[in-house]
Design a protein around this motif. Structure first.
Motif, PDB file in Angstrom:
ATOM      1  N   LEU A 114      -8.767  11.093  14.249  1.00 17.34           N
ATOM      2  CA  LEU A 114      -9.501  10.972  13.246  1.00 17.34           C
ATOM      3  C   LEU A 114      -9.658  12.353  12.314  1.00 17.34           C
ATOM      4  N   GLN A 115      -9.638  13.624  13.137  1.00 18.78           N
ATOM      5  CA  GLN A 115      -9.963  14.867  12.555  1.00 18.78           C
ATOM      6  C   GLN A 115      -8.529  15.308  11.728  1.00 18.78           C
ATOM      7  N   TRP A 116      -7.523  15.050  12.542  1.00 15.30           N
ATOM      8  CA  TRP A 116      -6.286  15.306  11.877  1.00 15.30           C
ATOM      9  C   TRP A 116      -6.184  14.686  10.519  1.00 15.30           C
ATOM     10  N   GLN A 117      -6.443  13.341  10.420  1.00 10.06           N
ATOM     11  CA  GLN A 117      -6.492  12.736   9.185  1.00 10.06           C
ATOM     12  C   GLN A 117      -7.324  13.385   8.154  1.00 10.06           C
ATOM     13  N   ARG A 118      -8.656  13.619   8.525  1.00 11.79           N
ATOM     14  CA  ARG A 118      -9.475  14.072   7.523  1.00 11.79           C
ATOM     15  C   ARG A 118      -8.961  15.421   6.975  1.00 11.79           C
ATOM     16  N   SER A 119      -8.409  16.264   7.864  1.00  7.82           N
ATOM     17  CA  SER A 119      -7.994  17.578   7.526  1.00  7.82           C
ATOM     18  C   SER A 119      -6.655  17.463   6.431  1.00  7.82           C
ATOM     19  N   GLN A 120      -6.345  16.186   6.099  1.00  3.64           N
ATOM     20  CA  GLN A 120      -5.266  16.032   5.035  1.00  3.64           C
ATOM     21  C   GLN A 120      -5.857  16.241   3.794  1.00  3.64           C
ATOM     22  N   ALA A 121      -6.975  16.243   3.628  1.00  2.00           N
ATOM     23  CA  ALA A 121      -7.933  16.175   2.305  1.00  2.00           C
ATOM     24  C   ALA A 121      -7.736  17.399   1.969  1.00  2.00           C
ATOM     25  N   ARG A 122      -6.615  17.996   0.941  1.00  4.15           N
ATOM     26  CA  ARG A 122      -6.947  19.305   0.467  1.00  4.15           C
ATOM     27  C   ARG A 122      -6.419  19.374  -0.800  1.00  4.15           C
ATOM     28  N   PRO A 123      -6.618  20.293  -1.677  1.00  3.10           N
ATOM     29  CA  PRO A 123      -6.488  20.312  -3.016  1.00  3.10           C
ATOM     30  C   PRO A 123      -4.942  20.184  -3.193  1.00  3.10           C
ATOM     31  N   PRO A 124      -4.692  19.618  -4.300  1.00  2.00           N
ATOM     32  CA  PRO A 124      -5.441  19.120  -5.517  1.00  2.00           C
ATOM     33  C   PRO A 124      -6.173  17.904  -5.237  1.00  2.00           C
ATOM     34  N   GLY A 125      -5.497  16.929  -4.140  1.00  2.00           N
ATOM     35  CA  GLY A 125      -6.236  15.706  -4.078  1.00  2.00           C
ATOM     36  C   GLY A 125      -5.224  14.914  -2.875  1.00  2.00           C
ATOM     37  N   LEU A 126      -5.993  13.951  -2.379  1.00  3.10           N
ATOM     38  CA  LEU A 126      -5.366  12.939  -1.341  1.00  3.10           C
ATOM     39  C   LEU A 126      -5.279  11.607  -1.796  1.00  3.10           C
ATOM     40  N   VAL A 127      -4.137  10.939  -1.486  1.00  2.91           N
ATOM     41  CA  VAL A 127      -4.084   9.480  -1.617  1.00  2.91           C
ATOM     42  C   VAL A 127      -3.948   8.839  -0.014  1.00  2.91           C
ATOM     43  N   GLY A 159       0.355  14.241  -8.656  1.00  6.73           N
ATOM     44  CA  GLY A 159       0.891  15.773  -7.971  1.00  6.73           C
ATOM     45  C   GLY A 159       0.130  15.640  -6.581  1.00  6.73           C
ATOM     46  N   TRP A 160      -0.575  14.894  -6.093  1.00  8.06           N
ATOM     47  CA  TRP A 160      -1.408  14.892  -4.732  1.00  8.06           C
ATOM     48  C   TRP A 160      -0.673  14.621  -3.459  1.00  8.06           C
ATOM     49  N   ARG A 161      -1.355  14.834  -2.449  1.00  6.30           N
ATOM     50  CA  ARG A 161      -0.567  14.598  -1.243  1.00  6.30           C
ATOM     51  C   ARG A 161      -0.726  13.260  -0.932  1.00  6.30           C
ATOM     52  N   VAL A 162      -0.120  12.878   0.106  1.00  6.30           N
ATOM     53  CA  VAL A 162      -0.461  11.271   0.545  1.00  6.30           C
ATOM     54  C   VAL A 162      -0.600  11.280   2.192  1.00  6.30           C
ATOM     55  N   LEU A 163      -1.427  10.530   2.505  1.00  3.32           N
ATOM     56  CA  LEU A 163      -1.286  10.315   4.088  1.00  3.32           C
ATOM     57  C   LEU A 163      -1.037   8.872   4.374  1.00  3.32           C
ATOM     58  N   LYS A 213       0.596  -1.034  -0.034  1.00  2.00           N
ATOM     59  CA  LYS A 213       0.130  -0.012   0.028  1.00  2.00           C
ATOM     60  C   LYS A 213       0.778   1.352  -0.211  1.00  2.00           C
ATOM     61  N   GLY A 214       1.815   1.432   0.945  1.00  2.24           N
ATOM     62  CA  GLY A 214       2.733   2.484   1.085  1.00  2.24           C
ATOM     63  C   GLY A 214       3.380   2.988  -0.283  1.00  2.24           C
ATOM     64  N   THR A 215       3.950   1.866  -0.793  1.00  4.94           N
ATOM     65  CA  THR A 215       4.600   2.121  -2.120  1.00  4.94           C
ATOM     66  C   THR A 215       3.764   2.531  -3.185  1.00  4.94           C
ATOM     67  N   VAL A 216       2.462   1.839  -3.342  1.00  2.00           N
ATOM     68  CA  VAL A 216       1.585   2.307  -4.248  1.00  2.00           C
ATOM     69  C   VAL A 216       0.813   3.599  -4.240  1.00  2.00           C
ATOM     70  N   ALA A 217       0.633   3.964  -2.877  1.00  2.00           N
ATOM     71  CA  ALA A 217      -0.037   5.233  -2.564  1.00  2.00           C
ATOM     72  C   ALA A 217       0.884   6.443  -2.884  1.00  2.00           C
ATOM     73  N   ALA A 218       2.296   6.231  -2.484  1.00  2.00           N
ATOM     74  CA  ALA A 218       3.185   7.101  -2.969  1.00  2.00           C
ATOM     75  C   ALA A 218       3.374   7.548  -4.270  1.00  2.00           C
ATOM     76  N   GLU A 219       3.495   6.383  -5.051  1.00  2.00           N
ATOM     77  CA  GLU A 219       3.707   6.482  -6.361  1.00  2.00           C
ATOM     78  C   GLU A 219       2.581   7.223  -7.264  1.00  2.00           C
ATOM     79  N   VAL A 220       1.276   6.672  -6.835  1.00  8.45           N
ATOM     80  CA  VAL A 220       0.057   7.127  -7.155  1.00  8.45           C
ATOM     81  C   VAL A 220      -0.125   8.662  -7.098  1.00  8.45           C
ATOM     82  N   ALA A 221       0.280   8.816  -5.879  1.00  8.54           N
ATOM     83  CA  ALA A 221       0.214  10.510  -5.416  1.00  8.54           C
ATOM     84  C   ALA A 221       1.099  11.382  -6.149  1.00  8.54           C
ATOM     85  N   ARG A 222       2.363  10.579  -6.437  1.00  4.49           N
ATOM     86  CA  ARG A 222       3.528  11.444  -7.130  1.00  4.49           C
ATOM     87  C   ARG A 222       3.071  11.637  -8.542  1.00  4.49           C
ATOM     88  N   ARG A 223       2.379  10.584  -9.271  1.00  2.38           N
ATOM     89  CA  ARG A 223       2.002  10.596 -10.479  1.00  2.38           C
ATOM     90  C   ARG A 223       0.770  11.909 -10.797  1.00  2.38           C
TER      91      ARG A 223
END
Ligand code: DC
Length: 227
Positions: free
Chosen positions: A110-123, A30-34, A18-28
């Motif tokens: 919980l709240q901190w995690q949700r606060s990471q959903a910021r533009p342009p997007g989050l993985v 240009g989104w943030r990753v949590l 998951k970690g590797t895939v999430a980081a790569e998808v986010a990189r492609r």
């Protein structure tokens, strides 16, 4: 909850990639990753440092709500100190799994995690991203692989770092951690009803990333236009 920000959730057991895939998808994209697992690792690590028992719900929740965390260039900082290596060990993972079984700890994060959903997007990568933290995410992935294969990947990773472990011990540890994560009463590890389950046992990272991006393009037409 940042409904308008596009979110992709990637859940699954430890070692599923998951970690590797999430980081790569986010990189492609240009989104943030949590990396939500890092939060549970940090809570357990901070608890150990403060001499707090991993079943002391009240003290752990206090630690979780006061967590001063920063993710910077692939490093994890706790109160400004780089603890990336310390929280990545097998024992830190097991400690995290124990702390994560406590409802008050999960609630505090919980709240901190949700606060990471910021533009342009989050993985968002974890165990309950699609079921609890971002239940409205339009793209939900549940990444699985056999315990044997997950242990083998971890074994190779550790070996590369010069750390000597037995594969048999790793399989046993991974199975024990899975059991705890899947059977806990709060936010157990399981696919959201609307998640796409991908078994990565025989897939390369690139093949999994391609499948996730395909889902993303379907759910977020603005992505296809930008390409
Ligand atoms: O993904 P990881 O191996 O870094 O996670 C460490 C532990 O934290 C994992 O065994 C269970 C817990 N965890 C969780 O309960 N919920 C999450 N969203 C992420 C991790």
């Amino acid at each position: 909850m940042g409904d308008r920000v596009p979110v992709i959730t990637i859940d699954g057991p430890s070692g599923s990639g998951k970690g590797t895939v999430a980081a790569e998808v986010a990189r492609r994209l240009g989104w943030r990753v949590l990396d939500s697992g890092a939060l549970y690792r940090l809570v357990a690590y901070a608890a150990r440092g403060a001499g707090v028992a991993l079943d002391d719900a009240e003290a752990l929740a206090r630690i979780a709500s006061g967590l001063q965390v920063e993710f910077r260039n692939g490093r994890v900082l706790l109160n400004g100190k780089d603890v990336t290596r310390q929280i990545r060990t097998e024992s830190a993972g097991n400690d995290a799994s124990r702390a994560a079984a406590i409802p008050e700890v999960r609630q505090a994060l919980l709240q901190w995690q949700r606060s990471q959903a910021r533009p342009p997007g989050l993985v968002a990568d974890g165990r309950d991203m699609g079921t609890v933290v971002f239940p409205d995410a339009p793209v939900k992935i549940f990444l699985d692989a056999s315990a044997q294969e997950r242990a083998r990947r971890r074994y190779n990773q550790l070996k590369e770092q010069g750390i000597d472990v037995s594969l048999r011990d790793l399989v046993a540890e991974i199975e024990a951690r899975d059991r705890r994560d899947r059977n806990r009463s709060v936010a157990p590890l399981k696919p959201a009803p609307d998640a796409l389950v991908i078994d990565s046992t025989d897939l390369s990272v690139e093949e999994v990333v391609a499948k996730v991006l395909e889902q993303a393009r379907r759910a977020f037409p603005q992505l296809a236009q930008g390409e």
